[in-house]
Design an enzyme around this catalytic site. Structure first.
Site, PDB file in Angstrom:
ATOM      1  N   SER A  73       0.854  -1.186   0.000  1.00  0.00           N
ATOM      2  CA  SER A  73       0.000   0.000   0.000  1.00  0.00           C
ATOM      3  C   SER A  73       0.887   1.232   0.000  1.00  0.00           C
ATOM      4  O   SER A  73       1.969   1.227   0.608  1.00  0.00           O
ATOM      5  CB  SER A  73      -0.895   0.024   1.242  1.00  0.00           C
ATOM      6  N   TYR A 109      -2.391  -1.057  10.018  1.00  0.00           N
ATOM      7  CA  TYR A 109      -2.362  -1.238   8.565  1.00  0.00           C
ATOM      8  C   TYR A 109      -1.017  -0.831   7.978  1.00  0.00           C
ATOM      9  O   TYR A 109      -0.374  -1.600   7.247  1.00  0.00           O
ATOM     10  CB  TYR A 109      -3.489  -0.420   7.930  1.00  0.00           C
TER      11      TYR A 109
END
Length: 246
Positions: A141, A155
């Site tokens: 990401s 995350y």
């Protein structure tokens, strides 16, 4: 001959979203596909049928990334049923949002297990059967590189850890010409993060190209890394986010 003719790819989380787009693109390029799913068997079957319509073989295997034995078993099953393994794509993922004061340890462990431990397990299992010159591609990401707002501790930490795993795999498997790379998507229009969602405008405001990417954009970059053109790209982090991190 298609660029991935006679190749077999294993895609975790390949039933929907970015994972399904990757599975379909690799199939379009000639690969047979094994994909895993956790809770969406109908979506998995739909993706399998779409791949089969392209003239490729496809199987769906239920395997939760929280279950290391299930992930390892799925890799072995794919190898047995499809006869070989050339490409591993670690695509299964979850989103988690809590600040450090609110985040519970069990949630931190869950996110790390799904993103990092399962990717290690899949890579270890794949490496034992993968042909020389194979490919390992993980989906990270752009939030691994820049954390633009609070609440991303689990995350972003997990996606950043995938960078280290990727570089280590590149070193360990390089003598066999097996490459390991990580692709960092930015805001991509999926069920998890729709382009018309509540937080979409704030995401677009960060981007040099102020619109969400499509799953097929991510799939195209993965296909490049999986193909012959990507043979000398190794240990790399490739960001595809419309310039959000620029």
């Amino acid at each position: 001959m298609s660029r991935l003719e006679n190749k077999v790819a294993f895609v975790t989380g390949g039933s929907r979203g970015i994972g399904a787009a990757i599975a379909l693109k690799l199939a379009e390029d000639g690969a047979d596909i094994a994909l895993t799913y956790t809770s969406a068997p109908a979506k998995a079957d739909e993706t399998v049928r779409a791949i089969e319509k392209l003239g490729r073989r496809a199987i769906a295997i239920k395997a939760d990334n929280l279950d290391a034995e299930a992930v390892e078993s799925a890799v072995k099953e794919a190898h047995v049923k499809l006869g070989r393994l050339d490409i591993l794509v670690n695509s299964a993922g979850v989103y988690s949002m809590d600040t450090v004061d609110a985040l519970e340890l069990k949630e931190f462990d869950r996110v790390m297990s799904i993103h990092v431990r399962a990717s290690f397990v899949a890579a270890k299992a794949a490496a034992t059967v993968m042909t020389n010159g194979g490919r390992i591609i993980s989906i990270g990401s752009n939030l691994a590189e820049i954390v633009p707002f609070p609440g991303l501790i689990a995350y972003s930490t997990s996606k950043a850890a995938l960078i280290g795993l990727t570089k280590a795999l590149a070193r360990d498997l390089g003598p066999r010409e097996i490459t390991a790379n990580i692709v960092h998507p930015g805001s991509t229009d999926t069920d998890m993060n729709p382009a018309n969602g509540d937080h979409a405008e704030g995401q677009r405001a960060r981007m040099a190209i102020p619109k969400f990417g499509q799953a097929k954009d991510i799939a195209g970059l993965v296909a490049f890394l999986a193909g012959e053109e990507g043979r000398f790209v190794n240990g790399a982090s490739l960001t595809i986010d419309g310039g959000a991190n620029a």
